[in-house]
Design a protein around this motif. Structure first.
Motif, PDB file in Angstrom:
ATOM      1  N   ASN A 100      -5.204 -40.320 -62.015  1.00  0.00           N
ATOM      2  CA  ASN A 100      -4.164 -40.436 -62.108  1.00  0.00           C
ATOM      3  C   ASN A 100      -4.471 -41.532 -63.121  1.00  0.00           C
ATOM      4  O   ASN A 100      -4.551 -42.711 -63.736  1.00  0.00           O
ATOM      5  CB  ASN A 100      -3.460 -40.510 -61.940  1.00  0.00           C
ATOM      6  CG  ASN A 100      -1.810 -40.805 -63.119  1.00  0.00           C
ATOM      7  OD1 ASN A 100      -1.280 -41.829 -63.312  1.00  0.00           O
ATOM      8  ND2 ASN A 100      -1.083 -39.749 -62.305  1.00  0.00           N
ATOM      9  N   ARG A 109      -3.797 -34.989 -68.304  1.00  0.00           N
ATOM     10  CA  ARG A 109      -4.016 -33.902 -67.621  1.00  0.00           C
ATOM     11  C   ARG A 109      -4.614 -32.624 -67.577  1.00  0.00           C
ATOM     12  O   ARG A 109      -4.812 -32.205 -69.212  1.00  0.00           O
ATOM     13  CB  ARG A 109      -3.007 -33.885 -66.268  1.00  0.00           C
ATOM     14  CG  ARG A 109      -2.029 -35.618 -66.166  1.00  0.00           C
ATOM     15  CD  ARG A 109      -2.862 -35.780 -64.989  1.00  0.00           C
ATOM     16  NE  ARG A 109      -3.726 -34.905 -64.016  1.00  0.00           N
ATOM     17  CZ  ARG A 109      -4.397 -35.119 -62.517  1.00  0.00           C
ATOM     18  NH1 ARG A 109      -5.358 -36.354 -62.481  1.00  0.00           N
ATOM     19  NH2 ARG A 109      -4.203 -34.368 -61.746  1.00  0.00           N
ATOM     20  N   GLY A 143      -0.124 -37.447 -57.838  1.00  0.00           N
ATOM     21  CA  GLY A 143      -1.823 -36.861 -57.664  1.00  0.00           C
ATOM     22  C   GLY A 143      -2.571 -37.792 -57.363  1.00  0.00           C
ATOM     23  O   GLY A 143      -3.980 -37.445 -57.712  1.00  0.00           O
ATOM     24  N   TYR A 401       5.634 -30.354 -56.312  1.00  0.00           N
ATOM     25  CA  TYR A 401       5.394 -29.210 -57.791  1.00  0.00           C
ATOM     26  C   TYR A 401       6.072 -28.296 -57.625  1.00  0.00           C
ATOM     27  O   TYR A 401       6.258 -27.538 -57.137  1.00  0.00           O
ATOM     28  CB  TYR A 401       3.850 -29.823 -56.959  1.00  0.00           C
ATOM     29  CG  TYR A 401       3.308 -31.146 -57.248  1.00  0.00           C
ATOM     30  CD1 TYR A 401       1.676 -31.030 -58.268  1.00  0.00           C
ATOM     31  CD2 TYR A 401       3.030 -32.382 -56.375  1.00  0.00           C
ATOM     32  CE1 TYR A 401       0.830 -32.629 -58.597  1.00  0.00           C
ATOM     33  CE2 TYR A 401       2.722 -33.387 -56.406  1.00  0.00           C
ATOM     34  CZ  TYR A 401       1.385 -33.099 -57.438  1.00  0.00           C
ATOM     35  OH  TYR A 401       1.185 -34.410 -56.982  1.00  0.00           O
ATOM     36  N   ARG A 442      -0.782 -34.130 -53.613  1.00  0.00           N
ATOM     37  CA  ARG A 442      -0.882 -33.480 -54.859  1.00  0.00           C
ATOM     38  C   ARG A 442      -0.558 -31.977 -54.308  1.00  0.00           C
ATOM     39  O   ARG A 442      -1.486 -31.269 -53.667  1.00  0.00           O
ATOM     40  CB  ARG A 442      -2.316 -33.770 -55.499  1.00  0.00           C
ATOM     41  CG  ARG A 442      -2.589 -33.038 -56.733  1.00  0.00           C
ATOM     42  CD  ARG A 442      -3.563 -33.666 -56.932  1.00  0.00           C
ATOM     43  NE  ARG A 442      -5.005 -32.437 -56.869  1.00  0.00           N
ATOM     44  CZ  ARG A 442      -6.254 -32.152 -57.556  1.00  0.00           C
ATOM     45  NH1 ARG A 442      -5.970 -32.366 -58.832  1.00  0.00           N
ATOM     46  NH2 ARG A 442      -7.024 -31.164 -56.963  1.00  0.00           N
ATOM     47  N   GLU A 445      -1.505 -28.019 -59.374  1.00  0.00           N
ATOM     48  CA  GLU A 445      -1.770 -28.201 -60.786  1.00  0.00           C
ATOM     49  C   GLU A 445      -1.707 -26.886 -61.364  1.00  0.00           C
ATOM     50  O   GLU A 445      -2.493 -25.738 -61.086  1.00  0.00           O
ATOM     51  CB  GLU A 445      -1.568 -29.192 -61.576  1.00  0.00           C
ATOM     52  CG  GLU A 445      -1.608 -30.748 -60.502  1.00  0.00           C
ATOM     53  CD  GLU A 445      -1.742 -31.611 -61.102  1.00  0.00           C
ATOM     54  OE1 GLU A 445      -1.821 -31.932 -62.103  1.00  0.00           O
ATOM     55  OE2 GLU A 445      -2.718 -32.822 -60.155  1.00  0.00           O
TER      56      GLU A 445
END
Length: 688
Positions: A100, A109, A143, A401, A442, A445
């Motif tokens: 992070n 990100r 994450g 997520y 996590r 993504e």
């Protein structure tokens, strides 16, 4: 977000609001944490012994220009890529995509292109840098399965001289290998503690020479950065700052900027831009309750002109979000409770008109590819001073997520809870023991922008794809007294259900990019630190060892791209002599030991491309750096700086770069860039 996810988030949010309401009614101030850094007085317990904080003096003393300079002597952190735009950060072997990373609380990100770096920062603007190695406490952010890196920029009033309401700093620097840097900063007080700051930085670098004297094509670049920050203390306990940063970089690089450009290879025009706007608000109620809120918007863009194939190709990532938290101090407890949300969008597209009919485009009728992601999380962390020598920390967070593959009408969502606990016990004055356990979660993504495109009828997400979960255990001892500091820490990290796009296309319906659970990652290591300070002299050093493996195989930055890399045991010793406030001298020796017989090309052997796996070596190297600064008039009105990076002109490839596969038939182009040879930097600054 699913109904189950939404219900859980609402329940946790309601519980936190109830906690905040109760604490506010008590109207009691009871501060238990002591100052640990200039910007954050929260004492970290879980992972405390491997956390590192750099202040502005540390950053300025080394004339840092990029990530490699910034983290050159930070244990557990390695930077590979050699070239600024291609640099990647690794913490205990894990790539920065698993960290992070924030700038003033705004996360950086997403991946624009897997052959370039994800983090871009100008050291000139930094006030502090904090590194948390390994999964930590609940307020570390989304994450953070490999840890967190927090960059904080200077505030307008930080630079004001005592009794002054305005000022300016002008700097110029020259690099023998090879370029120059100019910067100008103006700042002033508007009223009270409210100020405004503006800064502009220009860097122009030519192709650098390595330690053998070879000029490396495709390593020159131009960088420009503009930064504006407004705000400060508003009175009544309120504080507000607003900032905007725009960073641009352009140059002609190889097709893969983190690999060397051979004599006959073509160069391609590349432009990169990052724009970030941030609002930070704080409220000190004076009753043991502090409120903090951060809102942000950031957009990163990258274009590469592949004139030899599909022409101009572009990618951009846009994120916005917020983090709102309350800190409640009562009866020995120091509780942080908060909620955060982030929305991401990644897009890549053919920008040249001719691309719509190119036969090698998988889906030429589309031309543009989009994914969107949404993340929400709630967290609570309590740091409890049970008795004077014992500090406990425990907390939990819930994260949700959601990924939407807009172009291909697919997606996935996941949610999970992670907990942590730690303790620091002062055995005797100056001697303390620390132990901690932390989990992190996590989900999937948004993907790498340059790999969003899929063949018709193929998929890029494996059915039943599971989120990643990590366990991190640390324990150690620290001594700090009478100018002596020493610490020793052992750590072990395990990531279950690693999500990775492996090299090479599998059978249908797998796309050329295919995210699947590939197994278990394990990292185990220890870190030793020691230092001594007496008057103007100081010396400090570290020894660092870790072993990072995926399914019991040592990882490597080419095959496990977006996951991690392996480095040899490394140590560094730094000595400083500061006889007065006008003169400062430093010297650093950094050593990486050989890391040989790394077995590679498992994936190619699995797919039948080669009959057997192969082996590569990462030779060791020792680098010496010197730094000095002098204020000839005894004040900071004029300051002269000099530095020599790689004093003995060592030819080497950083272990955190891609290894050298050139000795394997058919893999001659796979190798990381060597690092620059000797680089003398001279600088001068004028301050008013």
């Amino acid at each position: 977000m699913t109904m189950k996810t939404a219900h859980a988030a609402l329940m946790l949010g309601a519980a936190m609001l109830a906690t905040l309401s109760t604490a506010h009614a008590q109207q009691t101030a009871d501060t238990t944490a002591e100052a640990e850094s200039e910007t954050d007085d929260v004492v970290v317990v879980v992972g405390a012994l491997t956390s590192v904080a750099l202040n502005r003096q540390d950053i300025q003393a080394t004339q840092a220009n990029d990530l490699s300079d910034l983290f050159r002597n930070v244990p557990s952190v390695a930077v590979g890529g050699s070239l600024g735009i291609a640099q990647k950060i690794y913490v205990r072997g894990l790539e920065d995509s698993l960290l992070n990373v924030t700038i003033d609380g705004a996360p950086q990100r997403g991946t624009l292109f897997h052959h370039v770096g994800r983090v871009s920062i100008e050291p000139e603007l930094l006030k502090t840098v904090q590194v948390q190695a390994g999964a930590g406490e609940a307020d570390s952010g989304f994450g953070a399965i490999g840890g967190a890196i927090r960059f904080r920029t200077v505030d307008p009033v930080d630079l004001l001289r005592e009794g002054r309401d305005y000022g300016a700093i002008a700097k110029a620097g020259w690099f023998s290998n090879d370029g120059y840097k100019l910067s100008g900063t103006v700042y002033g007080r508007l009223t009270g503690d409210i100020g405004i700051l503006g800064s502009f930085v220009h860097v122009d670098r030519e192709d650098f020479r390595d330690g053998d004297g070879t000029t490396r094509r495709g390593t020159g670049a131009k960088q420009q950065l503009g930064f504006v920050k407004l705000g400060g203390a508003l009175g009544g306990g309120h504080r507000l700052t607003l900032s905007y940063e725009q960073r641009e970089e352009e140059g002609e690089f190889g097709q893969r900027p983190n690999w060397p450009v051979r004599v006959a290879d073509r160069l391609f025009r590349v432009e990169g831009t990052r724009k970030t706007a941030i609002a930070n608000y704080g409220l000190d109620t004076g009753a043991g309750i502090d409120i903090e809120a951060t809102g942000y918007w950031t957009r990163s863009e990258f274009t590469q002109d592949r004139y030899d194939r599909w022409g101009l190709y572009g990618a951009d990532i846009e994120s916005w979000g917020f983090d709102a938290r309350a800190r409640i101090r009562k009866g020995g407890h120091d509780v942080t409770v908060g909620f955060e949300h982030r929305s991401d969008r990644v897009l890549s597209e053919y920008l040249a008109a001719a691309a719509v009919w190119q036969p090698w485009a998988w889906n030429p009728a589309v031309g543009q590819f989009v994914e969107k992601g949404s993340l929400s999380g709630v967290y609570l962390q309590d740091r409890w001073q049970v008795i004077e020598p014992l500090l406990l920390s425990f907390g939990a967070r819930y994260d949700a997520y959601d990924l939407d593959q807009v172009t291909y009408r697919s997606g996935i969502d996941s949610d999970g809870v992670s907990v942590n606990a730690g303790a620091t016990l002062e055995v005797m004055p100056g001697l303390s023991l620390n132990a901690g356990y932390a989990e992190a979660f996590r989900g999937k993504e948004i993907g790498d922008a340059f790999t969003l495109e899929q063949r018709p009828g193929r998929i890029s997400l494996a059915p039943g794809l599971r989120p990643e979960r990590v366990d991190n255990i640390e324990g150690g001892v620290k001594y700090q007294r009478d100018g002596i500091t020493a610490s020793a820490v052992y750590y072990r990290t395990k990531i279950r259900d690693v999500v990775l796009d492996q090299l090479g296309s599998g059978p249908a319906p797998q796309s050329s990019t295919y995210y699947e659970n590939v197994g278990t990652f394990r990292a185990e290591g220890f870190e030793l630190r020691a230092g001594y300070r007496a008057g103007p002299f100081s010396i400090e050093g570290y020894y660092n060892h870790y072993d990072s493996r995926l399914n019991d195989r040592l990882i490597e930055g080419y095959e496990q791209i977006a996951l991690g890399n392996s480095v040899g045991d490394n140590w560094a010793v730094s000595a400083a002599f500061d006889p007065s406030s006008s003169l400062s001298l430093r010297a650093t020796v950094t050593r990486y030991e050989d890391l040989n017989d790394i077995e590679v090309l498992f994936r190619e052997q699995q797919l039948g491309f080669i009959p057997t796996t192969q082996f590569i070596d990462k030779p060791g190297y020792t680098v010496v750096d010197l730094f000095g600064s002098w204020r000839p008039f005894g004040t900071d009105t004029v300051e002269l700086q000099a530095a020599v990076y790689n004093l003995f002109d060592k030819q080497y490839r950083a272990h955190a770069s891609v290894g050298d596969y050139s000795g394997i038939p058919g893999y001659a182009i796979v190798q990381g860039l060597p690092e620059p040879g000797r680089n003398i930097r001279l600088g001068v600054s004028f301050r008013y």
